[in-house]
Structures are given as C-alpha cells and as structure tokens.
Design a protein around this motif. Structure first.
Motif, mmCIF file in Angstrom:
data_model
loop_
_atom_site.group_PDB
_atom_site.id
_atom_site.type_symbol
_atom_site.label_atom_id
_atom_site.label_comp_id
_atom_site.label_asym_id
_atom_site.label_seq_id
_atom_site.Cartn_x
_atom_site.Cartn_y
_atom_site.Cartn_z
ATOM 1 N N THR A 3 0.838 -1.196 0.000
ATOM 2 C CA THR A 3 0.000 0.000 0.000
ATOM 3 C C THR A 3 0.865 1.234 0.000
ATOM 4 N N VAL A 4 0.245 2.356 -0.316
ATOM 5 C CA VAL A 4 0.937 3.638 -0.277
ATOM 6 C C VAL A 4 0.067 4.614 0.478
ATOM 7 N N LEU A 32 7.277 11.547 9.025
ATOM 8 C CA LEU A 32 7.761 11.387 7.654
ATOM 9 C C LEU A 32 8.704 10.196 7.559
ATOM 10 N N ALA A 33 9.633 10.102 8.496
ATOM 11 C CA ALA A 33 10.587 8.996 8.492
ATOM 12 C C ALA A 33 9.871 7.662 8.674
ATOM 13 N N VAL A 34 8.852 7.634 9.518
ATOM 14 C CA VAL A 34 8.087 6.402 9.750
ATOM 15 C C VAL A 34 7.362 5.976 8.483
ATOM 16 N N VAL A 35 6.713 6.940 7.830
ATOM 17 C CA VAL A 35 5.950 6.637 6.617
ATOM 18 C C VAL A 35 6.859 6.095 5.522
ATOM 19 N N LEU A 36 7.995 6.772 5.299
ATOM 20 C CA LEU A 36 8.862 6.382 4.189
ATOM 21 C C LEU A 36 9.663 5.120 4.474
ATOM 22 N N SER A 37 9.897 4.813 5.747
ATOM 23 C CA SER A 37 10.676 3.620 6.090
ATOM 24 C C SER A 37 9.803 2.391 6.312
ATOM 25 N N GLN A 41 5.497 0.143 2.105
ATOM 26 C CA GLN A 41 5.375 1.238 1.155
ATOM 27 C C GLN A 41 6.437 1.064 0.058
ATOM 28 N N VAL A 42 6.004 0.942 -1.170
ATOM 29 C CA VAL A 42 6.952 0.729 -2.263
ATOM 30 C C VAL A 42 7.021 1.891 -3.239
ATOM 31 N N THR A 43 6.039 2.762 -3.173
ATOM 32 C CA THR A 43 6.045 3.895 -4.095
ATOM 33 C C THR A 43 5.147 4.994 -3.550
ATOM 34 N N LEU A 81 18.822 6.660 3.511
ATOM 35 C CA LEU A 81 19.409 5.370 3.846
ATOM 36 C C LEU A 81 18.468 4.493 4.663
ATOM 37 N N GLU A 82 17.304 5.020 5.010
ATOM 38 C CA GLU A 82 16.355 4.276 5.837
ATOM 39 C C GLU A 82 15.166 3.750 5.040
ATOM 40 N N ILE A 83 14.986 4.229 3.822
ATOM 41 C CA ILE A 83 13.851 3.802 3.001
ATOM 42 C C ILE A 83 14.158 2.428 2.408
ATOM 43 N N PRO A 84 13.353 1.407 2.700
ATOM 44 C CA PRO A 84 13.661 0.055 2.216
ATOM 45 C C PRO A 84 13.418 -0.146 0.721
ATOM 46 N N SER A 85 12.505 0.633 0.153
ATOM 47 C CA SER A 85 12.188 0.508 -1.268
ATOM 48 C C SER A 85 13.165 1.333 -2.099
ATOM 49 N N THR A 86 13.906 0.666 -2.982
ATOM 50 C CA THR A 86 14.852 1.384 -3.846
ATOM 51 C C THR A 86 14.141 2.419 -4.703
ATOM 52 N N SER A 87 12.989 2.046 -5.217
ATOM 53 C CA SER A 87 12.231 2.973 -6.062
ATOM 54 C C SER A 87 11.852 4.228 -5.293
ATOM 55 N N MET A 88 11.327 4.057 -4.069
ATOM 56 C CA MET A 88 10.934 5.228 -3.299
ATOM 57 C C MET A 88 12.151 6.027 -2.837
ATOM 58 N N THR A 89 13.261 5.347 -2.604
ATOM 59 C CA THR A 89 14.483 6.050 -2.225
ATOM 60 C C THR A 89 14.865 7.068 -3.292
#
Length: 320
Positions: A3-4, A32-37, A41-43, A81-89
């Motif tokens: 989900t996003v 923000l950090a919680v949401v993106l990490s 969440q992949v995108t 460096l905390e976002i697990p999704s490469t795409s979202m990073t």
C-alpha cells in the motif's frame, strides 16, 4: 499487495512539516521517516512526493539556529538510507532536487548557507547509498539521470536551473565522495566508478552555453582531480603550472576508485585512472553535441595533462 499513503494523508503531513510551530514540525519529521521507512510502502505518486517536499523545504527554511539546522539537515539526508524501497528512495532524492531547483532563486542571503549545507548532506548520503548498493550500474544511472534530466541541478539546457547550484555541486562533489569512502562501515568498500559518477559533469561541461559554468567545473573539479591523480615522485621537476594555494588530495578516493566497473576492475592505480579519465574527456569533447567553444577548452585540458606523457597512438588535435 503493498500500500501507499493515500492522497488525503499526504497534504496534512506536508502542512504539519511547514507549520510555524517547531514542536509540530519536529513531530511531522518523525512521522515522515516512519511513513517512508515502512517496508509495506513501495512507491508514492509524484504529485504527493512533490507536496511532501514543499513541506520539507519550508520546514528547513524555518529552522533558525545553527545546531538545529545541522541536526535537521543530517536527519533529512539520513532518511535516504532508511527507506527500504529502492524505487521510493530515488523518488525521495528526486523530490529533493526538484524542490531545491524550484525554490533556489527565492532563498535569501541569510539562509543560503544552510541550504548549501543541506545540499552537501544529501550529496554525501547519496554516495553512501550508492556505495551500499555496491555501485550497481542501474542505480548509478538513475542517480545520474536525477541530476542531469530537465529540472535536475546539472541539466545543461534548462533555463530554470540556477547556475549557482551547479557551481556548488562542482565545489563539493569530489570532497563528499572522498568523505563518504572514508566513513564507510565496510573495511574495504567497492571502488567508486569515477567515470560513471562524473558523467553528468562531463556532459554539462560539453554542452553548457555559459562560459563561467564551464570554467567553474574545470577549475574546481577537473583540475584538482587530475592534480591529485598525478604521481609525485621525489625527483619530479618543478611544475610549469601555477600552484594552487590549497590542492586537495582526495586520499580515500585515489586509493579506492575505478573507471566504471568495480567488480571487474577493482581499485585502479591512479596514473592509469588519470589517463582513462582524460581519454573520457577527449571522447566527450569529440561528440557532436559538444559546443565548439567548450570542445576547444576540453581538448586543451586533455592536451595540458597529456603533454608529458608518451602520446604515441593518440589522435592529433587542433585545439587552437
């Protein structure tokens, strides 16, 4: 299925990020950090990322004490460096550069230094991100595309891009790459693919219509790099070039760099790397998209650093 955050959730977070109340902003940064990490969440839609970055930009705008500014700049950059999704990073990184380019001309002289610092933090974190990915080619390509595409800070043909932003990037680029290699948690990180990472600057130098932009790139990036890569034996005769007051050594970079393929090349000896990078400048200068004035300067740069080498087999060039 992953989900996003919904479109209805993003505007309130962006609004809280830009709040005039510091406690509200601090809580929003944590959220923000919680949401993106969140691993689920992949995108995130481009429009939502843009809204978030508008809020983040003004959150940083309102940070008004040096220690607070430094801490917030580091906290924002570390999110990469905390976002697990490469795409979202990379979407988050692109959002940073789009917001920075868009808002740069409106930054007043009292705030510009802290935004210089923020850019420096993101450049450093970007290198650490790519290093953690072992300089994977597609990741390096995506990173370069973010910098050089329209709306990116190193785009040569977008009049919206402030030239001072490209100047700052040229000033700090090698310094932050050297620093990132020096603070790697790995005892021996993969060699940095220097030709790949410098490609946006090669292209900008070739295509920029602005003389001062070319001159800045050559003076603060190309020349110091080639000087650092040049061997300095004890019996070396005095250089005919005017010495710089302070020439960086880039010791971490010189010890651990390659041309473009870390796995196949390993760390490349500095003199070999210097010749290969000069060859790359020559090849870019020869491209049909290179402006004539820039071509002459790039040929002269190549010639000046190759003049003491055995140039047999090289193509003769009229750089006049």
């Amino acid at each position: 299925m992953a989900t996003v955050p919904s479109s209805s959730e993003v505007p309130p977070l962006a609004k809280y990020l830009a709040s005039t109340d510091k406690k509200t902003r601090d809580k929003a940064i944590k959220q923000l950090a919680v949401v993106l990490s969140d691993p689920s969440q992949v995108t995130l839609p481009h429009s939502d990322m843009s809204k978030l970055w508008k809020g983040i930009f003004y959150c940083f705008w309102m940070s008004d004490k040096p220690l607070v500014q430094q801490a917030l700049a580091s906290e924002l950059a570390e999110i990469l460096l905390e976002i697990p999704s490469t795409s979202m990073t990379f979407d988050f990184l692109q959002g940073f550069w789009e917001a920075t380019v868009r808002e740069w001309s409106g930054i007043d002289r009292l705030r510009i230094d802290k935004y210089y610092m923020l850019v420096r933090r993101f450049v450093n974190a970007s290198f650490r991100l790519l290093m953690r990915m072992d300089w994977e080619p597609s990741s390096c390509e995506r990173y370069n595309s973010i910098l050089a595409q329209r709306g990116g800070p190193l785009c040569s043909d977008d009049i919206r891009v402030p030239t001072s932003l490209a100047y700052h990037l040229a000033d700090i680029y090698l310094e932050e790459l050297d620093r990132a290699l020096g603070i790697s948690p790995e005892p021996s990180p993969s060699p940095a693919p220097l030709s790949t990472l410098l490609n946006p600057f090669f292209i900008l130098a070739a295509r920029t219509p602005t003389k001062i932009t070319y001159d800045r790139i050559q003076s603060v990036l190309f020349e110091p790099l080639f000087t650092a890569l040049t061997p300095k034996p004890d019996d070396q005769p005095p250089s005919r070039k005017k010495p710089r007051l302070s020439t960086p050594t880039y010791s971490n970079l010189i010890a651990n760099a390659c041309l473009s393929d870390p796995k196949a090349e390993g760390a490349v000896e500095s003199e070999k790397l210097r010749k290969a990078l000069l060859r790359r400048i020559f090849d870019v200068a020869s491209g049909e998209d290179t402006r004539d004035a820039n071509r002459r300067k790039m040929y002269n740069l190549w010639k000046s650093h190759m003049e003491d080498e055995d140039s047999s087999g090289q193509t003769a060039v009229d750089a006049s």
